[in-house]
Design a protein around this motif. Structure first.
Motif, short mmCIF file in Angstrom:
data_model
loop_
_atom_site.label_atom_id
_atom_site.label_comp_id
_atom_site.label_asym_id
_atom_site.label_seq_id
_atom_site.Cartn_x
_atom_site.Cartn_y
_atom_site.Cartn_z
N GLU A 61 -10.32 0.34 4.96
CA GLU A 61 -11.51 -0.28 5.56
C GLU A 61 -11.17 -1.02 6.86
N LYS B 43 0.84 -1.20 0.00
CA LYS B 43 0.00 0.00 0.00
C LYS B 43 0.87 1.25 0.00
N GLN C 27 -4.88 -0.16 -0.97
CA GLN C 27 -5.27 1.11 -0.35
C GLN C 27 -6.68 1.03 0.20
N LYS C 28 -7.60 0.46 -0.57
CA LYS C 28 -8.99 0.32 -0.11
C LYS C 28 -9.09 -0.63 1.08
N GLU D 92 -9.37 -1.55 -10.56
CA GLU D 92 -8.42 -2.32 -9.76
C GLU D 92 -7.55 -3.21 -10.64
N TYR E 165 -11.90 -8.63 1.00
CA TYR E 165 -10.66 -7.90 0.73
C TYR E 165 -9.45 -8.83 0.63
N ILE F 237 -4.58 -0.15 -5.90
CA ILE F 237 -5.82 0.41 -5.35
C ILE F 237 -6.46 -0.55 -4.35
#
Length: 186
Positions: free
Chosen positions: A121, A80, A116-117, A107, A156, A113
């Motif tokens: 979260e 990240k 990072q997401k 993505e 995720y 990305i």
């Protein structure tokens, strides 16, 4: 000021101390295939709801799976941060939705990305807790209720597995500093 390095604790499953997140991802997929990780994670979640023990004949394998996934999560957290200096090499546009796997088109084009997401979260500790609970519950002979969201970390994790595999397949390149060139022309 000295930077603190995250220990990936890869020596439990890779028999080596790996300090680079890109090298860890390579070792992770050299150790087992993407399908193995997805299948084992899915089965562990299913068995966490059952009164049966997952991998009853070889429960030590789920511990090795846990240590490999824990190392993988730590490497993903580092990826990240690395997204500011690295990018995934371009490839032909995906022709089928099957190429995307669990990723969106955005993505797929920039797998960083996903990391990072995911860490926006959930914190690394929350992912670690999720892994620990899934392993604990899948090895327990009793079905227990849990009061935390299991689906978000699971989804995720699947996305991070797909994104890291895609990064490995397409390769990485450093981002060139074009900002300095633009500033000198102004």
């Amino acid at each position: 000021m000295k930077k603190n390095k995250i220990s990936f604790e890869s020596y439990f499953w890779a028999a080596d101390r790996i300090e680079c997140p890109f090298e860890l991802v390579n070792a992770f997929y050299d150790y087992a295939h993407l399908d193995f990780y997805k299948h084992t994670l899915g089965e562990a979640i299913i068995y966490s709801h059952k009164r049966k023990i997952y991998m009853q004949d070889h429960p030590g394998q789920i511990f090795v799976f846990y240590t490999a996934m824990s190392s993988f999560l730590k490497a993903c957290y580092c990826l990240k941060v690395k997204s500011k200096k690295w990018q995934v090499k371009e490839s032909a546009d995906c022709e089928s939705i099957l190429h995307l796997a669990s990723l969106t088109k955005e993505e797929y084009n920039n797998p960083f990305i996903v990391f990072q997401k995911a860490f926006a979260e959930n914190t690394p500790d929350e992912f670690e807790f999720f892994l620990c609970e899934i392993v604990h519950l899948s090895l327990s002979p009793s079905a227990e209720e849990f009061d935390f969201d299991m689906m978000t970390p699971y989804l995720y994790l699947i996305k991070m597995l797909d994104a890291s595999q895609l990064m490995r397949e397409r390769g990485l390149q450093r981002i060139r500093k074009t900002v300095q060139a633009e500033l000198t022309t102004e």
